[in-house]
Scaffold this active site. Structure first.
Site, PDB file in Angstrom:
ATOM      1  N   HIS A  66      11.803  -5.144  -4.273  1.00 48.18           N
ATOM      2  CA  HIS A  66      12.542  -5.129  -5.467  1.00 48.18           C
ATOM      3  C   HIS A  66      12.101  -3.934  -6.013  1.00 48.18           C
ATOM      4  O   HIS A  66      10.940  -3.636  -6.186  1.00 48.18           O
ATOM      5  CB  HIS A  66      12.535  -6.084  -6.278  1.00 48.18           C
ATOM      6  N   LYS A  76       4.889  -2.899 -13.287  1.00 46.73           N
ATOM      7  CA  LYS A  76       4.729  -4.449 -13.172  1.00 46.73           C
ATOM      8  C   LYS A  76       3.197  -4.563 -13.117  1.00 46.73           C
ATOM      9  O   LYS A  76       2.619  -3.813 -12.476  1.00 46.73           O
ATOM     10  CB  LYS A  76       5.400  -4.797 -12.015  1.00 46.73           C
ATOM     11  N   TYR A 136       4.668 -12.238 -13.719  1.00 44.24           N
ATOM     12  CA  TYR A 136       4.852 -10.715 -13.822  1.00 44.24           C
ATOM     13  C   TYR A 136       5.149 -10.184 -15.124  1.00 44.24           C
ATOM     14  O   TYR A 136       5.827 -10.992 -15.829  1.00 44.24           O
ATOM     15  CB  TYR A 136       6.442 -10.674 -13.171  1.00 44.24           C
ATOM     16  N   ASP A 181      18.137  10.101   5.611  1.00 43.81           N
ATOM     17  CA  ASP A 181      18.252  10.983   4.568  1.00 43.81           C
ATOM     18  C   ASP A 181      18.083  10.270   2.906  1.00 43.81           C
ATOM     19  O   ASP A 181      18.296  10.878   2.046  1.00 43.81           O
ATOM     20  CB  ASP A 181      19.828  11.823   4.339  1.00 43.81           C
TER      21      ASP A 181
END
Length: 187
Positions: A66, A76, A136, A181
């Site tokens: 994520h 974080k 977190y 890409d």
């Protein structure tokens, strides 16, 4: 030098491992989980905007990878408070010399380690034990419209997960593979 944290560099530019230094006696211990002044030397900047706690029941479960897109990119601080995880971060910063490189650390309640993850990195983990609790700290609040991710099984990354992945959310299964890409994240 911090009195409460040992700070170690990793091969990924800006990513730091923090070892919390408990102070204790025969009753137990106290360990500092967050201090913006002490963590500034490791790369924390801005405010503590949000704290989250996750609980994962089963060993072998994966979460991630994520990240939030600019202008909602976040720093974080990730800690394992119970159990053990293999914590993985991927550098998605287009300008970085470690672009699309990953680094992993075992985080556990016993080793008192955390990862301080800069803006522009994807993050995920796999539980190595049952009953894992993660904490977190985020420098930005969650913004659903800025939520993004990449597949935990992306062949470009070739992350050798420690265990067979037994559970992965529908959301995490829907994340795309890195295309030829792919330009990464520009901060």
């Amino acid at each position: 030098m911090s009195e409460r944290f040992q700070i170690y560099p990793t091969p990924l530019v800006g990513l730091k491992v923090l070892e919390r230094l408990p102070r204790g006696d025969d009753r137990g211990y106290l360990e500092r989980l967050f201090c913006d002044e002490e963590l500034a030397q490791a790369g924390w900047s801005g405010q503590l905007r949000q704290m989250n706690h996750t609980y994962t029941q089963k060993r072998g479960t994966a979460r991630g990878l994520h990240f939030q897109l600019p202008p909602h990119s976040e720093i974080k601080l990730v800690s394992c408070m119970q159990g053990e995880v293999w914590d993985v971060v991927v550098d998605l910063r287009r300008e970085s010399p470690t672009f699309l490189k990953w680094h992993a650390e075992v985080l556990s309640a016993d080793n008192h380690r955390s990862l301080l993850i800069p803006q522009g990195f994807a993050h995920g983990f796999q539980t190595l034990t049952d009953d894992v609790h993660m904490l977190y700290c985020h420098s930005e609040a969650y913004a659903q419209h800025a939520e993004a991710g990449i597949s935990v099984n992306d062949p470009v990354l070739q992350i050798p997960w420690r265990l067979p992945i037994i559970e992965l959310s529908q959301r995490d299964q829907s994340y795309p593979l890195i295309s030829k890409d792919f330009e990464g994240v520009s901060l």
